[in-house]
Design a protein around this motif. Structure first.
Motif, mmCIF file in Angstrom:
data_model
loop_
_atom_site.group_PDB
_atom_site.id
_atom_site.type_symbol
_atom_site.label_atom_id
_atom_site.label_comp_id
_atom_site.label_asym_id
_atom_site.label_seq_id
_atom_site.Cartn_x
_atom_site.Cartn_y
_atom_site.Cartn_z
ATOM 1 N N ASN A 18 0.831 -1.196 0.000
ATOM 2 C CA ASN A 18 0.000 0.000 0.000
ATOM 3 C C ASN A 18 0.874 1.257 0.000
ATOM 4 O O ASN A 18 1.741 1.407 0.854
ATOM 5 C CB ASN A 18 -0.913 -0.015 1.233
ATOM 6 N N GLY A 19 0.675 2.135 -0.976
ATOM 7 C CA GLY A 19 1.422 3.386 -1.039
ATOM 8 C C GLY A 19 2.659 3.336 -1.916
ATOM 9 O O GLY A 19 3.336 4.337 -2.110
ATOM 10 N N GLN A 44 13.696 5.385 4.834
ATOM 11 C CA GLN A 44 13.368 6.762 4.467
ATOM 12 C C GLN A 44 14.432 7.424 3.598
ATOM 13 O O GLN A 44 14.197 8.496 3.053
ATOM 14 C CB GLN A 44 13.126 7.607 5.710
ATOM 15 N N GLN A 52 5.826 9.666 6.741
ATOM 16 C CA GLN A 52 4.477 9.107 6.714
ATOM 17 C C GLN A 52 4.404 7.852 5.841
ATOM 18 O O GLN A 52 3.805 6.857 6.230
ATOM 19 C CB GLN A 52 3.456 10.142 6.227
ATOM 20 N N THR A 53 5.037 7.895 4.686
ATOM 21 C CA THR A 53 5.037 6.713 3.816
ATOM 22 C C THR A 53 5.756 5.558 4.492
ATOM 23 O O THR A 53 5.302 4.412 4.432
ATOM 24 C CB THR A 53 5.692 7.025 2.454
ATOM 25 N N LYS A 55 5.952 5.002 7.656
ATOM 26 C CA LYS A 55 5.031 4.475 8.684
ATOM 27 C C LYS A 55 3.965 3.596 8.047
ATOM 28 O O LYS A 55 3.623 2.541 8.585
ATOM 29 C CB LYS A 55 4.365 5.622 9.445
ATOM 30 N N ASN A 56 3.416 4.045 6.907
ATOM 31 C CA ASN A 56 2.398 3.251 6.220
ATOM 32 C C ASN A 56 2.959 1.907 5.778
ATOM 33 O O ASN A 56 2.307 0.876 5.924
ATOM 34 C CB ASN A 56 1.856 4.007 5.005
ATOM 35 N N VAL A 57 4.168 1.925 5.232
ATOM 36 C CA VAL A 57 4.809 0.690 4.791
ATOM 37 C C VAL A 57 5.078 -0.212 5.992
ATOM 38 O O VAL A 57 4.841 -1.409 5.948
ATOM 39 C CB VAL A 57 6.111 0.983 4.002
ATOM 40 N N LYS A 58 5.545 0.381 7.079
ATOM 41 C CA LYS A 58 5.820 -0.397 8.293
ATOM 42 C C LYS A 58 4.551 -1.098 8.777
ATOM 43 O O LYS A 58 4.599 -2.248 9.203
ATOM 44 C CB LYS A 58 6.372 0.519 9.388
ATOM 45 N N ASN A 59 3.406 -0.419 8.676
ATOM 46 C CA ASN A 59 2.143 -1.020 9.100
ATOM 47 C C ASN A 59 1.688 -2.102 8.123
ATOM 48 O O ASN A 59 1.032 -3.055 8.510
ATOM 49 C CB ASN A 59 1.062 0.045 9.235
ATOM 50 N N ASP A 60 2.023 -1.927 6.853
ATOM 51 C CA ASP A 60 1.592 -2.862 5.819
ATOM 52 C C ASP A 60 2.514 -4.065 5.722
ATOM 53 O O ASP A 60 2.095 -5.154 5.373
ATOM 54 C CB ASP A 60 1.540 -2.128 4.468
#
Length: 70
Positions: A18-19, A44, A52-53, A55-60
């Motif tokens: 995602n992202g 990063q 932010q991206t 963090k999104n990748v870390k969650n995904d």
């Protein structure tokens, strides 16, 4: 996909996150040739990947942990 797999994933596999689109997948592949990602903060350094991206990748992306049951 684990953090380790971010270092080895194909472009199409990266684009499943995602992202991450085509340009970011290309940037990830280009950057990891300079050195493997050792943390999500390290991730990063990829052009176009901000906090932010990351963090999104870390969650995904699931980081595998040793979860031996006793």
């Amino acid at each position: 996909m684990s953090l380790h797999q971010l270092n080895t994933a194909s472009k199409s596999e990266l684009m499943e996150i995602n992202g991450i689109g085509e340009k970011k997948a290309d940037a990830i592949i280009k950057e990891r040739k300079k050195g493997k990602f050792k943390s999500f903060e390290d991730f990063q350094r990829v052009e176009g990947i901000g906090e932010q991206t990351a963090k999104n990748v870390k969650n995904d992306v699931k980081v595998k942990k040793d979860t031996k049951k006793k």
